[in-house]
Design an enzyme around this catalytic site. Structure first.
Site, PDB file in Angstrom:
ATOM      1  N   HIS A 100      61.382 -48.858  79.021  1.00 59.89           N
ATOM      2  CA  HIS A 100      60.898 -48.324  77.739  1.00 59.89           C
ATOM      3  C   HIS A 100      60.182 -49.427  76.947  1.00 59.89           C
ATOM      4  O   HIS A 100      59.075 -49.216  76.432  1.00 59.89           O
ATOM      5  CB  HIS A 100      62.077 -47.770  76.945  1.00 59.89           C
ATOM      6  CG  HIS A 100      61.776 -47.468  75.517  1.00 59.89           C
ATOM      7  ND1 HIS A 100      61.406 -46.214  75.070  1.00 59.89           N
ATOM      8  CD2 HIS A 100      61.773 -48.264  74.405  1.00 59.89           C
ATOM      9  CE1 HIS A 100      61.199 -46.254  73.771  1.00 59.89           C
ATOM     10  NE2 HIS A 100      61.418 -47.493  73.347  1.00 59.89           N
ATOM     11  N   GLU A 101      60.822 -50.603  76.850  1.00 54.56           N
ATOM     12  CA  GLU A 101      60.221 -51.703  76.074  1.00 54.56           C
ATOM     13  C   GLU A 101      58.904 -52.171  76.703  1.00 54.56           C
ATOM     14  O   GLU A 101      57.932 -52.447  75.996  1.00 54.56           O
ATOM     15  CB  GLU A 101      61.203 -52.877  75.977  1.00 54.56           C
ATOM     16  CG  GLU A 101      62.465 -52.580  75.196  1.00 54.56           C
ATOM     17  CD  GLU A 101      62.193 -52.194  73.749  1.00 54.56           C
ATOM     18  OE1 GLU A 101      61.207 -52.710  73.175  1.00 54.56           O
ATOM     19  OE2 GLU A 101      62.931 -51.363  73.200  1.00 54.56           O
ATOM     20  N   HIS A 115      55.953 -50.065  75.816  1.00 50.09           N
ATOM     21  CA  HIS A 115      55.257 -50.405  74.561  1.00 50.09           C
ATOM     22  C   HIS A 115      54.136 -51.409  74.832  1.00 50.09           C
ATOM     23  O   HIS A 115      53.047 -51.306  74.256  1.00 50.09           O
ATOM     24  CB  HIS A 115      56.242 -51.000  73.550  1.00 50.09           C
ATOM     25  CG  HIS A 115      57.151 -49.992  72.915  1.00 50.09           C
ATOM     26  ND1 HIS A 115      56.677 -48.882  72.257  1.00 50.09           N
ATOM     27  CD2 HIS A 115      58.509 -49.930  72.812  1.00 50.09           C
ATOM     28  CE1 HIS A 115      57.678 -48.178  71.786  1.00 50.09           C
ATOM     29  NE2 HIS A 115      58.805 -48.787  72.116  1.00 50.09           N
ATOM     30  N   GLU A 162      57.389 -44.193  70.382  1.00 49.05           N
ATOM     31  CA  GLU A 162      58.690 -44.142  71.059  1.00 49.05           C
ATOM     32  C   GLU A 162      58.703 -43.057  72.131  1.00 49.05           C
ATOM     33  O   GLU A 162      59.218 -43.274  73.238  1.00 49.05           O
ATOM     34  CB  GLU A 162      59.812 -43.902  70.048  1.00 49.05           C
ATOM     35  CG  GLU A 162      60.048 -45.056  69.089  1.00 49.05           C
ATOM     36  CD  GLU A 162      60.395 -46.349  69.801  1.00 49.05           C
ATOM     37  OE1 GLU A 162      61.202 -46.296  70.764  1.00 49.05           O
ATOM     38  OE2 GLU A 162      59.854 -47.399  69.420  1.00 49.05           O
TER      39      GLU A 162
END
Length: 467
Positions: free
Chosen positions: A327-328, A331, A407
Site C-alpha cells: 500500500h505504501e 503511494h 488511499e
C-alpha cells in the site's frame, strides 16, 4: 447592524472578521464532534455488518477510547479558542513584541535590529505555547492514553522528551526564520520568489535528513535483521523498481503501543521505517506470550458469523506487513508523494505572492495593535494565520478529499500486487491494535477523515476469502 459594522474603521472590520471566522470554524468543528460523540454513545453493540470483523470486547474498548478522546478534544479545543481570542482582545501579540524589544534593548540591540527582536519574540511565543499546552499533553498521555493501555512513557521520559523537542525545534526554527526574514528584507520587488525557493529548499532538506539525523534523537532506529521479511521486502521493492537502500525498525514501543510505517528519501535513496509495534515478531507486547497458542486467524473474520474474543498478538505477520508496504509503495508508484509536494509548493508560492501584495497594508498591522511599526514576522503571522484562514480551511478540506482518493488507489495497487487478502486482514488487525472505532457519522468523516473508514476500504478490497 450591517450598517453599523460598515461604519467601523477598516482595521476594526478586519479584526472582528478574523474573530468571527475563528469562532465560526470552532463551532462548526464542535458541531461535527458532537455528531460523532452521539455515534459513540448510541452505538453500544457491534452492528451486524461488522459481526465478522470485530468482537464485542474490542468494539466496546474502541468505543470508550474514542469517546474519551472526543470529550478531551472538546475541552482542549474550547480552551485553545478562548485563549486565542483573549490574546487578540487583550493585545497579547503587541505586548509580547514589546517584551521582546525590551529584552533585546538590554543587550544593546535597538529597534533597528528587527530580526533579532523577531527571534526573541518567536522564542517567547513558542515557550508560551509549550507551557500552556503542557497540562493538556500530560492529561492526554498519562490519563487517556494510560487508561486505554497505549502509554508506555514514564514522567521522566515525558519531560526529557518535551525539553528535547523544544530545543530541537528552536535549533531549526530560529536560523530558518532569521534567513527567511533577511531574504524578505533584501529581496526587493521579487522577494516572494526568493522566499518561496528558500522554504522549498528547507522543506526538501528537512525531509531528507529527518529520519537519519532528527528522529534518532528521540527514538532508537536499528536496521531490520537479515531474514525472510527483509528478503521479501527487498524483492517487492525491486519488482516495482523502488530504489530501496535501507529498512529500519524504530523502537516506538517505548512511548506508545500505536503502530505505523513510512518511507522517505529522494531520488535513488529511499528508506523504509517500520515501528516495532507493527511487527508481530518484534512487538514488546508479545513478549511472554510465545507460549500461548494464537487462535486461528479466520475465527471471527471469515469463519463464524459472530466474532469471538480471543488471545491475539500485537502487530501483523510477515505477509500482512508486506501488504501494508505494498500500500505504501503504491503511494510512491502512483506519484502521490510527488503530487502532494507539487500541491504544497504551488500553495506556498500562491501564499507568498499574496503576502507580497498585502504586506504593505498598514491597516492589517493596526488591526492587531501595531500602530507605529510593521515588523515582517508579525506580517507573516497576521497574513498567513489570520487573513488566509478561510482559504486554509477550504484547502484543508480539499486535501482531505484528495487523500481519501489516494488511499483507495494505494489499496487497489496492493490488491493488484496479489496482496488483497493480506491487506484485508492487516487493516482489521491495525484497527483493533489502535482501537479505531469502525462506525462514523457521515458528515464528520467527510470533513475529517484523511483515510477512508475501515468498512469502505474493506468493501473496496472485495469479499476476500482467507484459506
Amino acid at each position: 447592524m450591517l450598517d453599523s459594522i460598515s461604519e467601523l474603521p477598516v482595521e476594526k472590520q478586519i479584526f472582528y472578521a478574523v474573530l468571527v471566522f475563528s469562532w465560526t470554524v470552532y463551532l462548526w468543528e464542535a458541531y461535527l464532534a458532537h455528531r460523532q460523540r452521539r455515534i459513540y454513545r448510541s452505538t453500544t453493540h457491534v452492528p451486524q455488518e461488522l459481526g465478522k470483523i470485530i468482537d464485542s470486547e474490542t468494539f466496546e474498548k474502541s468505543r470508550l477510547y474514542q469517546l474519551d478522546k472526543s470529550n478531551f478534544g472538546f475541552w482542549s479545543g474550547l480552551y485553545s479558542e478562548t485563549e486565542g481570542t483573549l490574546i487578540l482582545l487583550l493585545g497579547g501579540i503587541p505586548f509580547l513584541w514589546g517584551i521582546a524589544g525590551a529584552a533585546t534593548k538590554r543587550f544593546g540591540f535597538g529597534p533597528e535590529y528587527e530580526i533579532t527582536q523577531s527571534l526573541v519574540f518567536l522564542t517567547f511565543a513558542t515557550l508560551f505555547t509549550a507551557l500552556t499546552g503542557l497540562p493538556w499533553s500530560l492529561y492526554n498521555t498519562f490519563v487517556i492514553e494510560e487508561k486505554h493501555g497505549f502509554n508506555k512513557q514514564t514522567m521522566g521520559f515525558f519531560i526529557k522528551d518535551a525539553l528535547k523537542k523544544f530545543a530541537v525545534t528552536q535549533c531549526i526554527l530560529l536560523p530558518v526564520t532569521s534567513l527567511l526574514l533577511y531574504i524578505i528584507k533584501i529581496g526587493g520587488d521579487y522577494f516572494f520568489i526568493y522566499a518561496w525557493l528558500f522554504t522549498l529548499a528547507v522543506s526538501l532538506v528537512l525531509v531528507t535528513i529527518y529520519a537519519d539525523y532528527i528522529a534518532p534523537l528521540f527514538d532508537k532506529f536499528t536496521p531490520l535483521p537479515e531474514g525472510e521479511l527483509k528478503t521479501e521486502i527487498e524483492a517487492m521493492a525491486n519488482s516495482i523498481s523502488f530504489p530501496l537502500t535501507k529498512v529500519y525498525v524504530v523502537e516506538g514501543s517505548k512511548r506508545s503501543s500505536h503502530s505505523n510505517a513510512y518511507f522517505y528519501g529522494f531520488f535513488k535513496n529511499k528508506r523504509i521505517v517500520l515501528f516495532d509495534t507493527l511487527l508481530e515478531d518484534y512487538s514488546p507486547l508479545n513478549k511472554g506470550d510465545e507460549a500461548k497458542p494464537e487462535q486461528p486467524e479466520n475465527d471471527g473474520i471469515h469463519g463464524d458469523s459472530k466474532a469471538k474474543p480471543k488471545h491475539k498478538k500485537q502487530g501483523c505477520n510477515n505477509q500482512e506487513i508486506l501488504a501494508v508496504l505494498g500500500h505504501e509503495l503504491g503511494h510512491w508508484k502512483l506519484g502521490h508523494t510527488v503530487k502532494n509536494i507539487v500541491i504544497s509548493q504551488m500553495n506556498s508560492f500562491l501564499c507568498f505572492s499574496l503576502f507580497a501584495a498585502l504586506i504593505g497594508r498598514k491597516e492589517l498591522f493596526v488591526a492587531f495593535g501595531f500602530n507605529d511599526t510593521q515588523p515582517t514576522l508579525i506580517g507573516l503571522m497576521i497574513i498567513f494565520q489570520f487573513i488566509f484562514s478561510p482559504y486554509n480551511e477550504l484547502l484543508s478540506f480539499c486535501l482531505t478529499v484528495l487523500s481519501r482518493r489516494f488511499e483507495f488507489q494505494a489499496d487497489a495497487f496492493a490488491r493488484n500486487m496479489g496482496k488483497a487478502s493480506e491487506l484485508y486482514s492487516s487493516l482489521i488487525k491495525l484497527n483493533k491494535d489502535n482501537l479505531g472505532f469502525p462506525v462514523a457519522d457521515w458528515l464528520y468523516s467527510m470533513w475529517h477523515y484523511s483515510h477512508p473508514p475501515l468498512l469502505e476500504r474493506l468493501r473496496a478490497l472485495g469479499n476476500i476469502k482467507q484459506d
